[in-house]
Motif scaffolding. Structure first.
Motif, PDB file in Angstrom:
ATOM      1  N   LYS A   6       1.212  -0.919   0.046  1.00  0.00           N
ATOM      2  CA  LYS A   6       0.413  -0.327   0.293  1.00  0.00           C
ATOM      3  C   LYS A   6       0.552   0.922  -0.150  1.00  0.00           C
ATOM      4  O   LYS A   6       2.031   1.035   0.604  1.00  0.00           O
TER       5      LYS A   6
ATOM      6  N   PRO B 109       1.587   4.996   1.540  1.00  0.00           N
ATOM      7  CA  PRO B 109       1.172   5.282   2.301  1.00  0.00           C
ATOM      8  C   PRO B 109       0.990   7.151   2.803  1.00  0.00           C
ATOM      9  O   PRO B 109       1.347   7.584   1.529  1.00  0.00           O
TER      10      PRO B 109
ATOM     11  N   THR C 120      -8.571   0.408   1.043  1.00  0.00           N
ATOM     12  CA  THR C 120      -7.617   2.140   1.332  1.00  0.00           C
ATOM     13  C   THR C 120      -8.692   2.450   2.577  1.00  0.00           C
ATOM     14  O   THR C 120      -9.800   2.527   2.923  1.00  0.00           O
TER      15      THR C 120
ATOM     16  N   ASP D 287      -4.351   8.714   9.188  1.00  0.00           N
ATOM     17  CA  ASP D 287      -3.037   7.834   8.103  1.00  0.00           C
ATOM     18  C   ASP D 287      -3.294   7.024   7.897  1.00  0.00           C
ATOM     19  O   ASP D 287      -4.362   6.031   7.533  1.00  0.00           O
TER      20      ASP D 287
ATOM     21  N   ARG E 281      -3.471   4.121   4.183  1.00  0.00           N
ATOM     22  CA  ARG E 281      -2.533   3.167   4.013  1.00  0.00           C
ATOM     23  C   ARG E 281      -3.542   3.604   2.144  1.00  0.00           C
ATOM     24  O   ARG E 281      -4.617   2.438   2.284  1.00  0.00           O
TER      25      ARG E 281
ATOM     26  N   THR F 195       0.699  -4.046   4.386  1.00  0.00           N
ATOM     27  CA  THR F 195      -0.041  -2.949   3.896  1.00  0.00           C
ATOM     28  C   THR F 195       1.304  -1.794   4.640  1.00  0.00           C
ATOM     29  O   THR F 195       0.404  -0.148   4.664  1.00  0.00           O
TER      30      THR F 195
END
Ligand code: ZN
Length: 470
Positions: A214, A216, A312, A337, A339, A406
């Motif tokens: 993913k 970030p 997501t 946050d 991802r 992740t």
């Protein structure tokens, strides 16, 4: 031998097939593997400060002695990287094999054996970096030595990279490489850390190969208003607005979207899981939204990492507002946050978050420009994935499960440049992590037999992908 016989005697067939043309002397290889592995573990490359040049010098001198062309690059003399290349005939584009030389810091009081002693005890080697990442580093190093000594004819260049700064200082490692020396490391495929083989009760259960990760990115929520006296509640109080926005984002689970890797992941995981768990993995792939939702609910509660892999994700992790109990502040902020799935449209996602926040008093924005693109997915129908899967079958006799992590890895920067990257790792006991012997744990160790098997695994993949047919 081939066909049915090979299925029965896979280990023997493997030994014969890899022995045919280039035949490393495996007993000698094991002795040498242990020597380099222990030598690398004994070099204290804790980051910070790193001092990765200690390891780089060891590797560079070894390659020089063997006649393997190697170069040292870096922006900090104490933290340099090494790149080596064995030339192929150019029929195919290069293969990059990569490991990092730095390790995370230690608290020596927590270690039974000194963390940089590389002590061998009860079939294990103990040391910081034993499974992160001096295992991958040693396996890649041994593969280079064996290719060179056996004079293996190659269809593609094999590039070796030992990078510094993976543990949180990529500006001197992978980011530096990509910015300053991309031509030296550009490849069609890359092998690095990020996967592994899981053993349960002492036998191999399955192997994971990381093919995707993913992306970030942070989202900031900002509420503003006029400051005032706490004795007079205001409709515009930013603390109230930001709290509502955080709650709505926190409760929201963005829509499920599967990709090639995650669809294969849940399908294969279902095949090797107990029926009551397997049901959830199968249901999450269902086209019936109600069935899928029930499985997602179960995962969110019981296996949250799996729930994150489906979408997501957005987790509000910082909240700031107010400084005195009797003052209504003029601003309150929160940081989320995020991802992103690699193919997510980042601007469209921001719009979705704005809808969820649903409050014109709260600004929703990306505080910084996107640092990197999502990059290419390592394809499951690629020559590399097929070769890795076949090697896993030959060397570990188990099923391959492709994974999307992740969290972010150093492969992201290479993927952003179009390199298809695959994360691999040695076999470790599932029970060993919870006992405190995993990566970044208070202690770290690897089974000697699994170190040697991992070297054979690396050799098997690299030769199947790069060796020319004679
Ligand atoms: Zn690592």
């Amino acid at each position: 031998m081939k066909g049915a016989q090979c299925l029965v005697l896979s280990a023997l067939c493997w030994a014969l097939s890899v022995g045919q043309t280039s035949g490393p002397d495996w007993r000698a290889v094991e002795e040498e593997t242990m020597r380099h592995y222990q030598a690398l573990l004994r070099l204290d490359t804790s980051n910070p400060p790193g001092n990765e040049t200690r390891a780089t010098t060891y590797i560079k001198e070894l390659f020089d002695k063997e006649g393997i062309p190697a170069q040292v690059f870096g922006s900090d003399p104490a933290r340099v990287n090494v790149v080596a290349r064995l030339k192929g005939n150019g029929r195919k584009r290069p293969l990059l094999i990569m490991g990092h030389t730095d390790v995370v810091t230690v608290d020596p009081a927590k270690w039974k054996f000194p963390p940089f002693s590389a002590t061998r005890d009860g079939g294990y080697v103990y040391g910081r970096g034993a499974v992160d990442d001096k295992d991958n580093l040693t396996a890649a190093l041994m593969t280079m030595l064996m290719l060179k000594r056996n004079n293996v004819p190659l269809d593609r260049d094999v590039i070796f990279v030992a990078e510094a700064g993976e543990e949180g200082s990529t500006s001197i490692g992978i980011d530096y490489f990509v910015k300053e020396h991309l031509p030296e490391i550009e490849a069609e495929y890359c092998l690095a850390e990020g996967g592994g083989v899981t053993r349960k009760g002492g036998s191999v259960a399955y192997a994971t190969v990381q093919t995707l990760e993913k992306v970030p990115r942070r989202i900031e929520l900002v509420a503003g208003g006029v400051a005032g006296h706490g004795s007079v509640p205001l409709k515009t109080n930013p603390v109230v607005h930001i709290a509502g926005a955080v709650a709505r984002v926190g409760e929201w689970r963005p829509p499920i979207r599967l990709n090639e890797t995650t669809a294969a992941y849940f399908k294969r995981l279902a095949e090797i899981s107990p029926p009551e768990i397997a049901k959830h993995y199968r249901d999450v792939l269902s086209t019936d939204p109600a069935v899928q939702k029930a499985a997602d609910d179960w995962l969110f509660e019981n296996e949250p990492r799996h729930s994150s892999m489906l979408r997501t994700s957005a987790s509000p992790n910082i909240l700031n507002g107010g400084y005195r109990f009797n003052v209504i502040p003029s601003q309150a902020t929160a940081t989320v946050d995020v991802r992103l799935l690699p193919d997510e449209n980042q601007e469209a996602f921001l719009e979705q978050v704005k809808k969820i926040v649903n409050d014109p008093a709260v600004e929703v924005r990306y505080p910084a420009a996107a640092s990197r693109g999502a990059g290419v997915e390592a394809r499951l129908d690629s020559e590399a994935f097929k070769a890795i899967e076949a090697s896993i079958k030959r060397v570990y006799d188990t099923v391959t499960v492709p994974t999307m992590s992740t969290g972010a890895t150093d492969m992201a920067q290479l993927r952003a440049k179009g390199v298809q990257c695959f994360g691999i790792g040695p076999a470790t006991d599932m029970e060993d992590g919870p006992k405190g012997f995993g990566a970044h744990s208070d202690q770290e160790r690897l089974l000697e037999t699994e170190l040697h098997r991992f070297v054979r695994f690396n050799w098997d993949i690299v030769t199947s992908l790069a060796r020319s047919a004679r």
